[in-house]
Motif scaffolding. Structure first.
Motif, PDB file in Angstrom:
ATOM      1  N   VAL A  41     -13.772   7.722  -3.895  1.00  0.00           N
ATOM      2  CA  VAL A  41     -13.727   6.317  -4.300  1.00  0.00           C
ATOM      3  C   VAL A  41     -12.420   6.054  -5.034  1.00  0.00           C
ATOM      4  CG1 VAL A  41     -14.858   4.540  -5.692  1.00  0.00           C
ATOM      5  CG2 VAL A  41     -16.237   6.223  -4.458  1.00  0.00           C
ATOM      6  N   LEU A  42     -11.745   4.956  -4.687  1.00  0.00           N
ATOM      7  CA  LEU A  42     -10.513   4.588  -5.374  1.00  0.00           C
ATOM      8  C   LEU A  42     -10.842   4.168  -6.801  1.00  0.00           C
ATOM      9  CD1 LEU A  42      -9.704   4.457  -2.345  1.00  0.00           C
ATOM     10  CD2 LEU A  42      -8.098   2.688  -3.005  1.00  0.00           C
ATOM     11  N   LYS A  43     -10.098   4.731  -7.768  1.00  0.00           N
ATOM     12  CA  LYS A  43     -10.305   4.428  -9.182  1.00  0.00           C
ATOM     13  C   LYS A  43      -9.105   3.659  -9.705  1.00  0.00           C
ATOM     14  CE  LYS A  43     -13.226   8.346  -9.848  1.00  0.00           C
ATOM     15  NZ  LYS A  43     -13.384   9.677 -10.274  1.00  0.00           N
ATOM     16  N   ARG A  44      -9.378   2.687 -10.562  1.00  0.00           N
ATOM     17  CA  ARG A  44      -8.308   1.879 -11.153  1.00  0.00           C
ATOM     18  C   ARG A  44      -7.476   2.735 -12.099  1.00  0.00           C
ATOM     19  NH1 ARG A  44      -8.694  -3.441  -9.995  1.00  0.00           N
ATOM     20  NH2 ARG A  44     -10.670  -4.054  -9.058  1.00  0.00           N
ATOM     21  N   ARG A  45      -6.164   2.600 -12.009  1.00  0.00           N
ATOM     22  CA  ARG A  45      -5.219   3.359 -12.823  1.00  0.00           C
ATOM     23  C   ARG A  45      -4.451   2.406 -13.742  1.00  0.00           C
ATOM     24  NH1 ARG A  45      -7.647   8.026 -11.622  1.00  0.00           N
ATOM     25  NH2 ARG A  45      -7.620   8.425  -9.413  1.00  0.00           N
ATOM     26  N   SER A  46      -3.840   2.950 -14.775  1.00  0.00           N
ATOM     27  CA  SER A  46      -3.091   2.128 -15.733  1.00  0.00           C
ATOM     28  C   SER A  46      -1.797   1.574 -15.139  1.00  0.00           C
ATOM     29  CB  SER A  46      -2.771   2.944 -16.989  1.00  0.00           C
ATOM     30  OG  SER A  46      -1.982   4.067 -16.654  1.00  0.00           O
ATOM     31  N   ASN A  47      -1.352   2.120 -14.007  1.00  0.00           N
ATOM     32  CA  ASN A  47      -0.107   1.646 -13.391  1.00  0.00           C
ATOM     33  C   ASN A  47      -0.316   0.453 -12.458  1.00  0.00           C
ATOM     34  OD1 ASN A  47      -1.305   2.806 -11.165  1.00  0.00           O
ATOM     35  ND2 ASN A  47       0.342   4.270 -10.759  1.00  0.00           N
ATOM     36  N   GLY A  48      -1.517  -0.127 -12.451  1.00  0.00           N
ATOM     37  CA  GLY A  48      -1.779  -1.308 -11.638  1.00  0.00           C
ATOM     38  C   GLY A  48      -2.266  -1.021 -10.234  1.00  0.00           C
ATOM     39  N   THR A  49      -2.610   0.233  -9.963  1.00  0.00           N
ATOM     40  CA  THR A  49      -3.121   0.587  -8.642  1.00  0.00           C
ATOM     41  C   THR A  49      -4.554   1.089  -8.755  1.00  0.00           C
ATOM     42  OG1 THR A  49      -2.412   2.906  -8.732  1.00  0.00           O
ATOM     43  CG2 THR A  49      -0.816   1.305  -7.861  1.00  0.00           C
ATOM     44  N   ALA A  50      -5.189   1.225  -7.619  1.00  0.00           N
ATOM     45  CA  ALA A  50      -6.459   1.930  -7.498  1.00  0.00           C
ATOM     46  C   ALA A  50      -6.178   3.041  -6.495  1.00  0.00           C
ATOM     47  CB  ALA A  50      -7.560   1.008  -7.000  1.00  0.00           C
ATOM     48  N   SER A  51      -6.532   4.282  -6.834  1.00  0.00           N
ATOM     49  CA  SER A  51      -6.150   5.384  -5.955  1.00  0.00           C
ATOM     50  C   SER A  51      -7.189   6.494  -5.923  1.00  0.00           C
ATOM     51  CB  SER A  51      -4.804   5.969  -6.400  1.00  0.00           C
ATOM     52  OG  SER A  51      -4.926   6.572  -7.675  1.00  0.00           O
ATOM     53  N   ALA A  52      -7.053   7.326  -4.910  1.00  0.00           N
ATOM     54  CA  ALA A  52      -7.851   8.538  -4.753  1.00  0.00           C
ATOM     55  C   ALA A  52      -6.959   9.580  -4.091  1.00  0.00           C
ATOM     56  CB  ALA A  52      -9.082   8.284  -3.899  1.00  0.00           C
ATOM     57  N   SER A  53      -7.171  10.843  -4.430  1.00  0.00           N
ATOM     58  CA  SER A  53      -6.374  11.926  -3.859  1.00  0.00           C
ATOM     59  C   SER A  53      -7.258  12.931  -3.153  1.00  0.00           C
ATOM     60  CB  SER A  53      -5.579  12.638  -4.954  1.00  0.00           C
ATOM     61  OG  SER A  53      -4.647  11.776  -5.536  1.00  0.00           O
ATOM     62  N   VAL A  54      -6.718  13.523  -2.095  1.00  0.00           N
ATOM     63  CA  VAL A  54      -7.406  14.584  -1.358  1.00  0.00           C
ATOM     64  C   VAL A  54      -6.403  15.690  -1.070  1.00  0.00           C
ATOM     65  CG1 VAL A  54      -9.049  12.986  -0.313  1.00  0.00           C
ATOM     66  CG2 VAL A  54      -6.973  13.576   0.919  1.00  0.00           C
ATOM     67  N   VAL A  55      -6.886  16.913  -0.958  1.00  0.00           N
ATOM     68  CA  VAL A  55      -6.039  18.056  -0.617  1.00  0.00           C
ATOM     69  C   VAL A  55      -6.365  18.469   0.809  1.00  0.00           C
ATOM     70  CG1 VAL A  55      -5.427  20.432  -1.186  1.00  0.00           C
ATOM     71  CG2 VAL A  55      -5.951  18.804  -3.020  1.00  0.00           C
ATOM     72  N   CYS A  64      -1.271  20.150   1.022  1.00  0.00           N
ATOM     73  CA  CYS A  64      -0.618  18.893   0.675  1.00  0.00           C
ATOM     74  C   CYS A  64      -1.661  17.994   0.016  1.00  0.00           C
ATOM     75  CB  CYS A  64      -0.053  18.223   1.921  1.00  0.00           C
ATOM     76  SG  CYS A  64       0.802  16.679   1.574  1.00  0.00           S
ATOM     77  N   THR A  65      -1.309  17.397  -1.105  1.00  0.00           N
ATOM     78  CA  THR A  65      -2.183  16.420  -1.755  1.00  0.00           C
ATOM     79  C   THR A  65      -1.760  15.041  -1.286  1.00  0.00           C
ATOM     80  OG1 THR A  65      -2.469  17.815  -3.694  1.00  0.00           O
ATOM     81  CG2 THR A  65      -2.984  15.467  -3.950  1.00  0.00           C
ATOM     82  N   LEU A  66      -2.676  14.325  -0.654  1.00  0.00           N
ATOM     83  CA  LEU A  66      -2.436  12.947  -0.226  1.00  0.00           C
ATOM     84  C   LEU A  66      -3.056  12.024  -1.256  1.00  0.00           C
ATOM     85  CD1 LEU A  66      -3.334  13.061   3.571  1.00  0.00           C
ATOM     86  CD2 LEU A  66      -1.068  12.841   2.568  1.00  0.00           C
ATOM     87  N   THR A  67      -2.267  11.098  -1.770  1.00  0.00           N
ATOM     88  CA  THR A  67      -2.777  10.095  -2.695  1.00  0.00           C
ATOM     89  C   THR A  67      -2.714   8.752  -2.004  1.00  0.00           C
ATOM     90  OG1 THR A  67      -2.009  11.366  -4.596  1.00  0.00           O
ATOM     91  CG2 THR A  67      -2.508   9.033  -4.971  1.00  0.00           C
ATOM     92  N   PHE A  68      -3.864   8.120  -1.872  1.00  0.00           N
ATOM     93  CA  PHE A  68      -3.998   6.811  -1.244  1.00  0.00           C
ATOM     94  C   PHE A  68      -4.069   5.786  -2.367  1.00  0.00           C
ATOM     95  CE2 PHE A  68      -6.001  10.006   1.382  1.00  0.00           C
ATOM     96  CZ  PHE A  68      -5.462   9.760   2.630  1.00  0.00           C
ATOM     97  N   ALA A 111       0.861  -1.175   0.000  1.00  0.00           N
ATOM     98  CA  ALA A 111       0.000   0.000   0.000  1.00  0.00           C
ATOM     99  C   ALA A 111       0.902   1.231   0.000  1.00  0.00           C
ATOM    100  CB  ALA A 111      -0.897  -0.005   1.238  1.00  0.00           C
ATOM    101  N   VAL A 112       0.412   2.338  -0.531  1.00  0.00           N
ATOM    102  CA  VAL A 112       1.240   3.540  -0.642  1.00  0.00           C
ATOM    103  C   VAL A 112       0.404   4.766  -0.287  1.00  0.00           C
ATOM    104  CG1 VAL A 112       2.555   4.992  -2.233  1.00  0.00           C
ATOM    105  CG2 VAL A 112       2.636   2.523  -2.495  1.00  0.00           C
ATOM    106  N   ILE A 113       0.999   5.649   0.477  1.00  0.00           N
ATOM    107  CA  ILE A 113       0.405   6.966   0.715  1.00  0.00           C
ATOM    108  C   ILE A 113       1.450   7.975   0.257  1.00  0.00           C
ATOM    109  CG2 ILE A 113      -0.518   8.595   2.384  1.00  0.00           C
ATOM    110  CD1 ILE A 113      -1.074   6.149   4.200  1.00  0.00           C
ATOM    111  N   LYS A 114       1.116   8.735  -0.771  1.00  0.00           N
ATOM    112  CA  LYS A 114       2.061   9.700  -1.342  1.00  0.00           C
ATOM    113  C   LYS A 114       1.649  11.105  -0.928  1.00  0.00           C
ATOM    114  CE  LYS A 114       3.567  11.496  -5.777  1.00  0.00           C
ATOM    115  NZ  LYS A 114       3.317  11.453  -7.216  1.00  0.00           N
ATOM    116  N   GLN A 115       2.632  11.913  -0.534  1.00  0.00           N
ATOM    117  CA  GLN A 115       2.372  13.304  -0.167  1.00  0.00           C
ATOM    118  C   GLN A 115       3.041  14.221  -1.186  1.00  0.00           C
ATOM    119  OE1 GLN A 115       3.321  14.469   3.816  1.00  0.00           O
ATOM    120  NE2 GLN A 115       2.507  12.600   4.711  1.00  0.00           N
ATOM    121  N   THR A 116       2.271  15.174  -1.733  1.00  0.00           N
ATOM    122  CA  THR A 116       2.802  16.178  -2.647  1.00  0.00           C
ATOM    123  C   THR A 116       2.461  17.535  -2.056  1.00  0.00           C
ATOM    124  OG1 THR A 116       2.359  14.699  -4.497  1.00  0.00           O
ATOM    125  CG2 THR A 116       2.836  16.993  -5.024  1.00  0.00           C
ATOM    126  N   ARG A 117       3.477  18.274  -1.672  1.00  0.00           N
ATOM    127  CA  ARG A 117       3.255  19.563  -1.002  1.00  0.00           C
ATOM    128  C   ARG A 117       3.251  20.725  -1.984  1.00  0.00           C
ATOM    129  NH1 ARG A 117       3.767  18.125   4.182  1.00  0.00           N
ATOM    130  NH2 ARG A 117       5.165  16.429   4.692  1.00  0.00           N
TER     131      ARG A 117
END
Length: 140
Positions: A90-104, A60-64, A47-53
């Motif tokens: 809602v997590l959406k399927r991405r072309s990179n093999g993940t399902a993700s959602a972002s919040v600010v 900060c944009t958090l991507t789950f 699992a990954v939680i990415k932070q973009t400030r």
């Protein structure tokens, strides 16, 4: 605990990741395995939680992100950023093999969250800074 293993979040157990600045991935999660067992408490696959400030905006944009093959049915991320409202992110399927959602969120805040899958199954994210009986916690 340093990034692998099982957390029984709903049981009141508390798990803490080793403090490693900038590191947000290494947790594991298997929603499919939890569904098969009827258990909404197990955290097992990547699992990954990415932070973009944004310094200019002070946000900060958090991507789950979860592995797409582990997400069966609709899964949303709910927490303090959306007043714990299911279905808003809602997590959406991405072309990179993940399902993700972002919040600010505002910079410098503490975010509490959990995932909600179909059939009312709640689960936590081991990639968070801390996982408590009340959910996952990320310090932004």
């Amino acid at each position: 605990m340093t990034g692998t293993g099982v957390i029984l979040a709903a049981s009141g157990a508390v798990a803490r990741r080793a403090a490693r600045p900038g590191r947000r991935s290494s947790g594991t999660l298997s929603l499919a395995a939890a569904d098969r067992r009827g258990d909404d408490r197990t955290v097992e696959g990547p699992a990954v939680i990415k932070q973009t400030r944004s310094r200019q905006a002070g946000t900060c944009t958090l991507t789950f992100a979860l592995p797409a093959e582990e997400v069966t049915g609709a899964v949303s991320v709910v927490g303090t950023f959306n007043d714990w409202t299911p279905g808003q992110h809602v997590l959406k399927r991405r072309s990179n093999g993940t399902a993700s959602a972002s919040v600010v969120v505002p910079g410098g805040t503490t975010v509490r969250f959990r995932y909600l899958a179909e059939h009312g199954r709640w689960f936590d994210d081991h990639a968070a800074d801390v996982v408590t009986a009340d959910g996952s916690v990320v310090h932004v």
